[in-house]
Design a protein around this motif. Structure first.
Motif, PDB file in Angstrom:
ATOM      1  N   HIS A 358       0.466  -1.093   0.283  1.00  6.39           N
ATOM      2  CA  HIS A 358       0.085   0.143   0.056  1.00  6.39           C
ATOM      3  C   HIS A 358       0.951   1.139   0.273  1.00  6.39           C
ATOM      4  N   VAL A 359       0.784   2.198  -0.721  1.00  7.72           N
ATOM      5  CA  VAL A 359       1.047   3.912  -1.101  1.00  7.72           C
ATOM      6  C   VAL A 359       0.525   4.297  -1.176  1.00  7.72           C
ATOM      7  N   HIS A 360       0.008   5.355   0.530  1.00  6.90           N
ATOM      8  CA  HIS A 360      -0.686   6.178   1.395  1.00  6.90           C
ATOM      9  C   HIS A 360      -0.962   7.482   0.017  1.00  6.90           C
ATOM     10  N   LYS A 384      -7.509 -11.468   5.051  1.00  2.67           N
ATOM     11  CA  LYS A 384      -6.371 -12.199   5.785  1.00  2.67           C
ATOM     12  C   LYS A 384      -5.348 -12.067   5.349  1.00  2.67           C
ATOM     13  N   ILE A 385      -4.376 -11.299   4.432  1.00  3.66           N
ATOM     14  CA  ILE A 385      -3.411 -11.279   3.914  1.00  3.66           C
ATOM     15  C   ILE A 385      -2.646 -10.124   3.903  1.00  3.66           C
ATOM     16  N   PRO A 386      -1.307  -9.966   4.760  1.00  3.05           N
ATOM     17  CA  PRO A 386      -0.910  -9.145   5.237  1.00  3.05           C
ATOM     18  C   PRO A 386      -0.600  -7.850   4.182  1.00  3.05           C
ATOM     19  N   LEU A 387      -0.050  -6.903   4.653  1.00  2.00           N
ATOM     20  CA  LEU A 387      -0.714  -5.232   4.389  1.00  2.00           C
ATOM     21  C   LEU A 387       1.187  -4.548   4.285  1.00  2.00           C
ATOM     22  N   PHE A 388       1.835  -4.264   4.165  1.00  3.59           N
ATOM     23  CA  PHE A 388       2.541  -3.573   4.150  1.00  3.59           C
ATOM     24  C   PHE A 388       2.992  -1.959   3.263  1.00  3.59           C
TER      25      PHE A 388
END
Length: 616
Positions: A358-360, A384-388
């Motif tokens: 993710h890029v804000h 249920k998936i890691p978010l970076f």
């Protein structure tokens, strides 16, 4: 809400009719400009002279742009005539407003409110004079210059989903309530910023908060003046409200809970994003980006993430959100505290072969992974998936290409080292970004294509800033920002000028303006899902980019939300707009679709398979 504008359909039988109509409109507009200029020059109040001269300069610029395509012999020169009509009709409304204001000031004694009105008008005509000439320079192949019956519009319509997130009247009331709160906040902030002493600031802000809370019309007027006089520092203060100490306290109350929320710091192991090669040395763990701190801090050397900043702040901070604990990060954290770590049992349904990058958003100048957690936590929990989420460097302190380089470093690291150091085998990575973040993930994908680096499995792009050039394309939606209470025209210009600080930059470079990427690059994009509100100043940019993707055979879907403004993802929270949850939920649906998407086999492979089956 002030003036509302819709695209006018140009449907004339011949170029000759367009020329006749154009001549009439041009003549009337030039006459109107001369009359307004005369009325402005008749104003004698010394307090207004400097502002009036600036407005006259902007009027002259508009007049010159018209004259370039219209000579004294009443003949139309080459240019985009249809868009010229749209643009001239658009500015005529603002010329009417200016004419009435000039007459009012001329016939009455000077008052401070006139000074404020002139300042606001001056800022608007500054923006109009900058964007107006682009109408004549816009390519006649631009999708907004084509009839609605054209096949490109038909193709775009075939992949478009129009979703009404709430009943229009109720939704308008929700927006009005939100705009009122934002106006109050910016109004009392403007008074506090103008005070030098911190004690005086607190007293001023407190008293102004009460005043503007009671008198909302005054708050809106003060907000409009505040935006018209904005500086980069003011824009950062406004956009960073949720990243202030008070903002963090408020978010802690309203954010959804999440099992795992940790900051990690990722080394820069790839070459710089503007480099023509991927790695500067054969040893990926010791590259030019990182060598200057390795000898000083041996424990930071190599390719592993850390849990804290390095002394030179070379690493890139990344927030990791997950519905389950990521064992290797948890273990690292526990070992840092000199105690053991019990392995965690993975959450049922946890997917350790996928991740989200993710890029804000924030106009390249503000906000962070923290201030976007109202929706990133929902995505991490539901999927249920890691978010970076990348905390990239911000302009104007760090202009282009700093932010893009940070995102590039994180993406290449995750692709290369996520399995080794995080226990996540990233068979599929989906990129998601909003506004400025949308620009960055589009540019990142272009960079990966250019470097022949593994591509993401898909992109979710919310109201992206896909074209930062501003010199040869007219977007009527950009001029909606003249009245937009969320994304004002002055804020937009400041954000772009801060990010593109070097005036010698080629603003059509595809890593700056992804819209200008060559078709051979665009055709290699993975599936893309674009989300936009039809009241967003970036609305037309979103449609243009979707058109370009479709024209190059990219799997594309477009989601248009009627009666929705810019930044909808951020407005779903307690005290915000509940209906905006739909834009978050649609993202969840598209994440699932793209994670399960399988690229169709090439036509040659399909034919070979058919031939093989027939031979049996």
């Amino acid at each position: 809400m002030g003036i509302q504008h819709k695209r006018r359909k140009i449907n004339y039988k011949s170029k000759w009719i367009i020329i006749v109509i154009m001549e009439k409109i041009v003549t009337e507009t030039l006459t109107q400009i001369r009359e307004v200029r005369k009325n402005l020059l008749d104003i004698k109040q010394k307090q207004l002279q400097e502002n009036i001269l600036q407005i006259i300069a902007f009027l002259n610029k508009i007049q010159q742009a018209i004259a370039k395509y219209y000579d004294n012999n009443s003949s139309i020169q080459e240019g985009n005539l249809a868009f010229g009509i749209v643009a001239i009709k658009f500015i005529s409304k603002y010329l009417d407003q200016l004419q009435k204001l000039a007459q009012k000031i001329h016939h009455k004694k000077y008052k401070n409110k006139y000074k404020d009105q002139i300042i606001i008008t001056q800022a608007k005509f500054d923006t109009i004079s900058e964007f107006f000439p682009n109408a004549f320079r816009t390519s006649q192949d631009d999708i907004f210059c084509l009839e609605k019956t054209h096949q490109r519009w038909a193709r775009l319509e075939s992949v478009t989903n129009r979703i009404q997130i709430a009943e229009p009247k109720a939704l308008k009331q929700s927006w009005d309530n939100l705009f009122g709160l934002i106006a109050i906040a910016q109004a009392f902030m403007s008074k506090g910023i103008s005070s030098q002493s911190k004690i005086v600031q607190k007293i001023t802000v407190g008293s102004c908060m009460m005043f503007y809370g009671l008198f909302r019309k005054q708050a809106r007027k003060q907000q409009t003046l505040f935006n018209a006089q904005a500086t980069p520092e003011i824009v950062q203060i406004c956009f960073n409200a949720l990243d202030s100490q008070l903002g963090h306290m408020m978010l802690k109350v309203i954010l959804p809970s999440i099992e795992f929320n940790e900051m990690i710091f990722i080394p820069r192991l790839a070459n710089h994003v503007l480099s023509s090669s991927l790695y500067p040395t054969h040893d990926k763990s010791q590259t030019a980006h990182y060598l200057n701190v390795i000898n000083k801090e041996p424990h930071l050397s190599g390719s592993k993430f850390s849990l804290s900043w390095d002394p030179g702040r070379i690493r890139v901070p990344v927030r990791v959100l997950s519905a389950f604990k990521i064992e290797k990060i948890s273990k690292e954290k526990e070992e840092a505290k000199f105690c053991g770590c019990r392995p965690e049992r993975p959450l049922r349904g946890a997917q350790m072969n996928k991740l989200i990058l993710h890029v804000h958003g924030g106009g390249f100048v503000a906000m962070s992974s923290y201030s976007h957690q109202n929706y990133t936590r929902i995505w991490a929990n539901e999927l249920k998936i890691p978010l970076f989420s990348v905390d990239y460097r911000l302009a104007p302190q760090h202009p282009f290409p700093a932010a893009l380089d940070d995102v590039w470093q994180v993406y290449t690291w995750l692709k290369t080292y996520a399995e080794q150091y995080l226990g996540i085998l990233p068979e599929k990575i989906i990129l998601v970004g909003d506004s400025a973040g949308g620009n960055l993930i589009l540019a990142l994908t272009i960079k990966a294509i250019l470097m022949n680096f593994p591509l993401p499995s898909g992109l979710l792009v919310y109201y992206p800033a896909s074209n930062l050039a501003r010199d040869d394309q007219f977007s009527e939606s950009l001029l909606w920002s003249l009245e937009d209470p969320l994304l004002s025209h002055n804020f937009l210009k400041i954000c772009l000028d801060s990010y593109l600080k070097d005036t010698n930059l080629d603003k059509r470079h595809p890593l700056i303006s992804p819209y200008y990427a060559d078709n051979s690059i665009i055709s290699k994009f993975p599936p893309v899902r674009i989300f936009t509100g039809n009241l967003d100043p970036l609305h037309h940019e979103a449609l243009r980019f979707a058109d370009k993707l479709i024209s190059n055979g990219v799997n594309t879907k477009l989601f248009i939300y009627p009666d929705v403004y810019h930044g909808s993802l951020n407005f779903y929270a307690r005290g915000g707009i509940k209906a905006c949850k739909k834009t978050i939920d649609d993202g969840i649906e598209m994440f699932n679709e793209l994670f399960n998407y399988e690229e169709p086999a090439p036509e040659s492979a399909t034919l070979a398979a058919i031939a093989s089956s027939l031979s049996l």
